[in-house]
Motif scaffolding. Structure first.
Motif, PDB file in Angstrom:
ATOM      1  N   GLN A  45     -22.020   3.617  21.856  1.00 14.99           N
ATOM      2  CA  GLN A  45     -21.372   2.585  22.660  1.00 14.99           C
ATOM      3  C   GLN A  45     -21.331   1.275  21.872  1.00 14.99           C
ATOM      4  OE1 GLN A  45     -23.112   1.642  26.503  1.00 14.99           O
ATOM      5  NE2 GLN A  45     -21.167   0.880  27.276  1.00 14.99           N
ATOM      6  N   LEU A  53     -18.419  10.031  22.977  1.00 18.62           N
ATOM      7  CA  LEU A  53     -19.216  11.200  22.621  1.00 18.62           C
ATOM      8  C   LEU A  53     -19.180  11.440  21.119  1.00 18.62           C
ATOM      9  CD1 LEU A  53     -20.847  13.720  23.597  1.00 18.62           C
ATOM     10  CD2 LEU A  53     -18.661  14.958  23.570  1.00 18.62           C
ATOM     11  N   LEU A  87     -26.752   6.295  22.784  1.00 19.66           N
ATOM     12  CA  LEU A  87     -27.289   6.840  24.029  1.00 19.66           C
ATOM     13  C   LEU A  87     -27.417   8.353  23.923  1.00 19.66           C
ATOM     14  CD1 LEU A  87     -24.997   4.827  26.455  1.00 19.66           C
ATOM     15  CD2 LEU A  87     -27.468   4.537  26.260  1.00 19.66           C
ATOM     16  N   PHE A 107     -29.086   9.686  31.456  1.00 18.79           N
ATOM     17  CA  PHE A 107     -29.067   8.992  30.169  1.00 18.79           C
ATOM     18  C   PHE A 107     -30.442   8.434  29.833  1.00 18.79           C
ATOM     19  CE2 PHE A 107     -24.673   8.725  28.783  1.00 18.79           C
ATOM     20  CZ  PHE A 107     -23.969   9.058  29.923  1.00 18.79           C
ATOM     21  N   GLY A 108     -30.735   8.378  28.553  1.00 17.65           N
ATOM     22  CA  GLY A 108     -31.901   7.656  28.078  1.00 17.65           C
ATOM     23  C   GLY A 108     -31.587   6.171  27.994  1.00 17.65           C
ATOM     24  N   SER A 109     -32.590   5.384  27.647  1.00 16.06           N
ATOM     25  CA  SER A 109     -32.426   3.926  27.583  1.00 16.06           C
ATOM     26  C   SER A 109     -31.661   3.465  26.353  1.00 16.06           C
ATOM     27  CB  SER A 109     -33.792   3.242  27.600  1.00 16.06           C
ATOM     28  OG  SER A 109     -34.453   3.504  28.810  1.00 16.06           O
ATOM     29  N   GLY A 110     -31.491   4.357  25.403  1.00 10.51           N
ATOM     30  CA  GLY A 110     -30.673   4.022  24.253  1.00 10.51           C
ATOM     31  C   GLY A 110     -31.434   3.357  23.121  1.00 10.51           C
ATOM     32  N   THR A 111     -30.826   3.382  21.955  1.00 11.45           N
ATOM     33  CA  THR A 111     -31.322   2.667  20.775  1.00 11.45           C
ATOM     34  C   THR A 111     -30.247   1.686  20.352  1.00 11.45           C
ATOM     35  OG1 THR A 111     -32.681   4.500  19.977  1.00 11.45           O
ATOM     36  CG2 THR A 111     -32.026   2.827  18.362  1.00 11.45           C
ATOM     37  N   ARG A 112     -30.616   0.411  20.269  1.00 10.28           N
ATOM     38  CA  ARG A 112     -29.658  -0.591  19.810  1.00 10.28           C
ATOM     39  C   ARG A 112     -29.789  -0.759  18.309  1.00 10.28           C
ATOM     40  NH1 ARG A 112     -26.708  -4.279  22.309  1.00 10.28           N
ATOM     41  NH2 ARG A 112     -27.870  -4.090  24.260  1.00 10.28           N
ATOM     42  N   TYR A 143     -26.453  15.419  24.711  1.00  8.96           N
ATOM     43  CA  TYR A 143     -25.315  14.661  24.197  1.00  8.96           C
ATOM     44  C   TYR A 143     -25.800  13.402  23.482  1.00  8.96           C
ATOM     45  CZ  TYR A 143     -23.356  17.132  28.294  1.00  8.96           C
ATOM     46  OH  TYR A 143     -23.015  18.064  29.251  1.00  8.96           O
ATOM     47  N   PRO A 178     -18.992   4.295  26.378  1.00  9.94           N
ATOM     48  CA  PRO A 178     -19.627   5.245  25.462  1.00  9.94           C
ATOM     49  C   PRO A 178     -18.623   6.275  24.937  1.00  9.94           C
ATOM     50  CG  PRO A 178     -20.950   4.949  27.446  1.00  9.94           C
ATOM     51  CD  PRO A 178     -19.631   4.290  27.697  1.00  9.94           C
ATOM     52  N   TYR A 185     -24.103   9.742  22.488  1.00 10.63           N
ATOM     53  CA  TYR A 185     -22.959   8.854  22.657  1.00 10.63           C
ATOM     54  C   TYR A 185     -23.179   7.594  21.840  1.00 10.63           C
ATOM     55  CZ  TYR A 185     -21.081  11.489  26.658  1.00 10.63           C
ATOM     56  OH  TYR A 185     -20.535  12.453  27.454  1.00 10.63           O
TER      57      TYR A 185
END
Lengths: 114, 116
Positions: free
Chosen positions: B37, B45, B91, B107-112, B33, B43, B35
């Motif tokens: 946020q 989808l 995410l 979840f992964g740590s995400g990209t800002r 997935y 978040p 997401y």
């Protein structure tokens, strides 16, 4: 349209207080309700609830689901500054076993002051 | 087991530029997935893959966003051209196909992403 609503959006309390976070939902094909804690970026899993009236506990945290009234609460007792975070409620829905998706609420920002 | 890996951690681009994010799910997880946020929101989808097939992309802005999952493992999410309102944390999450556990998704740590 599937909807998950959390309240309050923001909460500030003192260390040692007890807090209750609320989550109501309207979704089709409900599978489960999940609570996550988000401190930096990645949400971390707290609880998954599928049955009404059965409380799940983990230390000072507990949660319960009411499938008739379509809501859940997350309780945190004896709060600590480390509990400061955004708490996300999500509902898993899906028509195909194993291909569920999560619909998130907007989150509750909890701040614990020393 | 290793978690969900995402890169880069941060990205700043100017509007109208393009950007790509990468995700490597937990080994053996068939469902992936993406997401979005936005600050102050939960978040949302964007797209859901089952192996390398798309299950749900109803909320993906297809005029500017695209995603692929080659060979049912890694996935990339691209934005071209970026707009200011695309500033968000992206995410990635994965779960097994036959979802049986009580642990939710990982979840992964995400990209800002910051678009200026």
């Amino acid at each position: 349209e599937d909807k998950v609503v959390q309240s309050p959006l923001s909460l500030v309390v003192h260390e040692g207080d007890t807090v209750t976070l609320n989550c109501s939902y309207e979704v089709t094909n409900f599978r489960s309700l999940l609570w996550y804690k988000q401190e930096k970026k990645a949400p971390t899993f707290l609880f998954m609830l599928t049955s009404s009236g059965i409380e799940k506990k983990s230390g000072r945290l507990s949660s319960i689901l009411d499938k008739k009234e379509l809501f859940s609460i997350l309780n945190i007792t004896a709060t600590q500054t480390g509990d400061s975070a955004i708490y996300l409620c999500a509902v898993a829905n899906g028509t195909i076993q194993g291909a569920q998706k999560l619909v998130f609420g907007q989150g509750t920002r909890l701040t614990i002051n020393p | 087991e290793a978690g969900v890996a995402q890169s880069p951690r941060y990205k700043i681009i100017e509007k109208r530029q393009s950007v790509a994010f990468w995700c490597n799910p937990i080994s053996g997880h068939a469902t992936l997935y993406w997401y979005q946020q936005i600050l102050g929101q939960g978040p949302k989808l964007l797209i859901q893959f089952q192996n390398n097939g798309v299950v749900d992309d109803s909320q993906l802005p297809k005029d500017r966003f695209s995603a692929e999952r080659l060979k049912g493992v890694d996935s990339t999410l691209k934005i071209q051209p970026a707009k200011l309102e695309d500033s968000a944390v992206y995410l990635c999450a994965s779960s097994p196909f036959f979802y049986r556990g009580n642990y939710g998704y990982t979840f992964g740590s995400g990209t800002r992403l910051t678009v200026v």
